[in-house]
Design a protein around this motif. Sequence first.
Motif, PDB file in Angstrom:
ATOM      1  N   ALA A  95       0.820  -0.925  -0.446  1.00 58.79           N
ATOM      2  CA  ALA A  95       0.135   0.043   0.499  1.00 58.79           C
ATOM      3  C   ALA A  95       0.409   1.241  -0.425  1.00 58.79           C
ATOM      4  CB  ALA A  95      -1.054   0.577   1.204  1.00 58.79           C
ATOM      5  N   ALA A  96       2.006   1.848   0.573  1.00 55.25           N
ATOM      6  CA  ALA A  96       2.854   1.792   0.986  1.00 55.25           C
ATOM      7  C   ALA A  96       3.406   2.621  -0.709  1.00 55.25           C
ATOM      8  CB  ALA A  96       4.044   2.558   1.758  1.00 55.25           C
ATOM      9  N   ALA A  97       3.866   1.575  -1.388  1.00 56.53           N
ATOM     10  CA  ALA A  97       5.091   1.598  -2.473  1.00 56.53           C
ATOM     11  C   ALA A  97       3.934   1.664  -3.617  1.00 56.53           C
ATOM     12  CB  ALA A  97       5.144   0.501  -2.453  1.00 56.53           C
ATOM     13  N   ILE A  98       2.369   1.708  -3.498  1.00 57.67           N
ATOM     14  CA  ILE A  98       2.112   2.107  -4.915  1.00 57.67           C
ATOM     15  C   ILE A  98       1.615   3.262  -4.531  1.00 57.67           C
ATOM     16  CG2 ILE A  98      -0.891   1.231  -3.662  1.00 57.67           C
ATOM     17  CD1 ILE A  98      -1.014  -0.269  -6.205  1.00 57.67           C
ATOM     18  N   LEU A  99       1.827   4.451  -3.219  1.00 57.21           N
ATOM     19  CA  LEU A  99       1.519   5.622  -3.444  1.00 57.21           C
ATOM     20  C   LEU A  99       2.208   6.441  -4.389  1.00 57.21           C
ATOM     21  CD1 LEU A  99       0.467   6.058   0.227  1.00 57.21           C
ATOM     22  CD2 LEU A  99      -1.338   6.370  -1.466  1.00 57.21           C
ATOM     23  N   GLU A 100       3.993   5.792  -3.712  1.00 58.84           N
ATOM     24  CA  GLU A 100       4.419   7.202  -4.843  1.00 58.84           C
ATOM     25  C   GLU A 100       3.618   7.471  -6.222  1.00 58.84           C
ATOM     26  OE1 GLU A 100       8.633   4.387  -4.014  1.00 58.84           O
ATOM     27  OE2 GLU A 100       9.033   5.882  -3.408  1.00 58.84           O
ATOM     28  N   ASN A 101       4.319   8.645  -6.271  1.00 62.60           N
ATOM     29  CA  ASN A 101       4.278   9.550  -7.593  1.00 62.60           C
ATOM     30  C   ASN A 101       2.960   9.082  -8.150  1.00 62.60           C
ATOM     31  OD1 ASN A 101       6.983   9.286  -7.578  1.00 62.60           O
ATOM     32  ND2 ASN A 101       6.767   7.011  -8.546  1.00 62.60           N
ATOM     33  N   GLN A 102       1.898   9.328  -7.315  1.00 65.78           N
ATOM     34  CA  GLN A 102       0.870   9.023  -7.288  1.00 65.78           C
ATOM     35  C   GLN A 102      -0.276   9.310  -6.092  1.00 65.78           C
ATOM     36  OE1 GLN A 102      -1.917   6.248  -8.522  1.00 65.78           O
ATOM     37  NE2 GLN A 102      -0.504   4.130  -8.189  1.00 65.78           N
ATOM     38  N   ALA A 103       0.207   9.800  -5.058  1.00 70.92           N
ATOM     39  CA  ALA A 103      -0.783  10.468  -4.203  1.00 70.92           C
ATOM     40  C   ALA A 103      -0.176  11.517  -3.098  1.00 70.92           C
ATOM     41  CB  ALA A 103      -1.349   9.461  -3.264  1.00 70.92           C
ATOM     42  N   LYS A 104      -0.912  12.926  -3.483  1.00 73.37           N
ATOM     43  CA  LYS A 104      -0.698  13.972  -2.503  1.00 73.37           C
ATOM     44  C   LYS A 104      -0.688  14.043  -1.295  1.00 73.37           C
ATOM     45  CE  LYS A 104       2.325  15.906  -5.635  1.00 73.37           C
ATOM     46  NZ  LYS A 104       3.474  15.357  -5.256  1.00 73.37           N
ATOM     47  N   ARG A 105      -2.341  13.983  -1.368  1.00 79.06           N
ATOM     48  CA  ARG A 105      -2.773  13.483   0.071  1.00 79.06           C
ATOM     49  C   ARG A 105      -4.169  13.115   0.340  1.00 79.06           C
ATOM     50  NH1 ARG A 105      -2.750  19.285   2.360  1.00 79.06           N
ATOM     51  NH2 ARG A 105      -4.067  18.906   3.265  1.00 79.06           N
ATOM     52  N   VAL A 106      -3.313  12.178   1.410  1.00 79.71           N
ATOM     53  CA  VAL A 106      -3.272  11.224   1.791  1.00 79.71           C
ATOM     54  C   VAL A 106      -4.028  10.509   2.969  1.00 79.71           C
ATOM     55  CG1 VAL A 106      -2.948   8.243   2.091  1.00 79.71           C
ATOM     56  CG2 VAL A 106      -2.056   9.696   0.476  1.00 79.71           C
ATOM     57  N   PHE A 107      -6.318  10.525   2.423  1.00 80.70           N
ATOM     58  CA  PHE A 107      -6.719   9.722   4.318  1.00 80.70           C
ATOM     59  C   PHE A 107      -5.991   8.554   5.090  1.00 80.70           C
ATOM     60  CE2 PHE A 107     -10.801   9.409   6.292  1.00 80.70           C
ATOM     61  CZ  PHE A 107     -10.640   9.971   7.540  1.00 80.70           C
ATOM     62  N   LEU A 108      -4.933   8.312   5.658  1.00 80.31           N
ATOM     63  CA  LEU A 108      -4.645   6.945   6.322  1.00 80.31           C
ATOM     64  C   LEU A 108      -5.471   6.179   7.108  1.00 80.31           C
ATOM     65  CD1 LEU A 108      -1.969   4.528   5.289  1.00 80.31           C
ATOM     66  CD2 LEU A 108      -0.978   6.633   6.912  1.00 80.31           C
ATOM     67  N   THR A 109      -5.771   5.253   6.957  1.00 79.97           N
ATOM     68  CA  THR A 109      -7.460   4.574   7.968  1.00 79.97           C
ATOM     69  C   THR A 109      -6.985   3.004   8.062  1.00 79.97           C
ATOM     70  OG1 THR A 109      -8.654   3.988   5.799  1.00 79.97           O
ATOM     71  CG2 THR A 109      -9.127   6.148   7.057  1.00 79.97           C
ATOM     72  N   ILE A 110      -6.051   3.289   8.604  1.00 84.34           N
ATOM     73  CA  ILE A 110      -5.208   1.881   9.007  1.00 84.34           C
ATOM     74  C   ILE A 110      -4.582   1.713  10.312  1.00 84.34           C
ATOM     75  CG2 ILE A 110      -4.008   0.484   6.352  1.00 84.34           C
ATOM     76  CD1 ILE A 110      -1.533   1.731   7.832  1.00 84.34           C
ATOM     77  N   GLY A 111      -5.729   2.420  11.195  1.00 86.72           N
ATOM     78  CA  GLY A 111      -5.061   2.301  12.686  1.00 86.72           C
ATOM     79  C   GLY A 111      -3.850   2.790  12.872  1.00 86.72           C
ATOM     80  N   ARG A 112      -2.778   2.461  14.314  1.00 88.04           N
ATOM     81  CA  ARG A 112      -2.230   3.169  14.596  1.00 88.04           C
ATOM     82  C   ARG A 112      -0.227   2.452  14.637  1.00 88.04           C
ATOM     83  NH1 ARG A 112      -1.706   3.877  20.688  1.00 88.04           N
ATOM     84  NH2 ARG A 112      -2.275   1.376  21.826  1.00 88.04           N
TER      85      ARG A 112
END
Length: 246
Positions: free
Chosen positions: A120-137
């Motif tokens: 999930a972290a890897a796929i964000l590179e180069n295609q997201a700027k502002r992310v809502f991370l809802t996976i707990g802490r």
Amino acid sequence: MLRVLILGGTGDAAKLAAVVESIPGIEAIISLAGRTREPSTPAGEVRVGGFGGVEGLTNYLRQMKIDVLVDATHPFANQISWHGANAATTVGIPRLMLVRPAWEKLEDDTWLEVGNITDAAAILENQAKRVFLTIGRQEIASFADLEGIWFLMRMIDPPISDTIIPDGLVLCDRGPFSLENEREILTKHQIDTIVSKNSGGNATYAKIIAARELGIKVVMVNRPLIPPGEQVADVESAVTWLIERL
Ligand code: NAP
């Protein structure tokens, strides 16, 4: 008397504990891992903290003379589910998994499905700027190395003190979340991508609906493999299964 151990940490487990409390002939203990500072206390007898691996759980089942095990943990709490499966087999008691169905992707959803949090972290590179991370802490550190991405991180309790926190804002809140709430968050923070586990159920589904409405993509982490064995999808069916064992 049927002695039941419910492995909990979910709303469904708490509901099940509340229902079985009123059934004559059933005595239930609900077990919580102890991750949340102020858990919503389920009805009935509650124990808190790890058992000490498969061996610890096996000993507990024997010492407490447990007749049946109900695994009602979160679909992503995979280790405890496998421990439960192994311990129940060793002791020779029936085991049921209460597994709420996964969310299904609808036509208007834009989901990027991945197998785990690292992907999930890897796929964000180069295609997201502002992310809502809802996976707990527990796993937010996996996103800390990503540069040029701002994160809104929602969790029940603040991050544990030595956690490396990604760039952004921590929002402490506990579901269920309304559609209005989720629409407002996505709009106010100009979110372009949500990262979510495929938890299933209604309590946290509103963000998926809001993403669909607003055309926001969702990086959806698919569920890990659960142990084989008997499964039901809701609390009512779990109650029926228990009554059949009386
Ligand atoms: P996990 O990785 O499957 O389990 C790690 C260890 O925590 C287990 O080996 C066990 O310790 C202990 N543990 C977990 N659940 C327990 C329970 N119900 N009772 C007693 N000990 C438990 O679990 P996790 O992902 O950290 O989740 C912890 C709890 O939070 C679970 O109960 C789960 O239902 C709830 N939860 C998890 C998520 C999630 O996304 N993972 C989301 C919402 C709620 P020992 O080996 O020492 O026995």
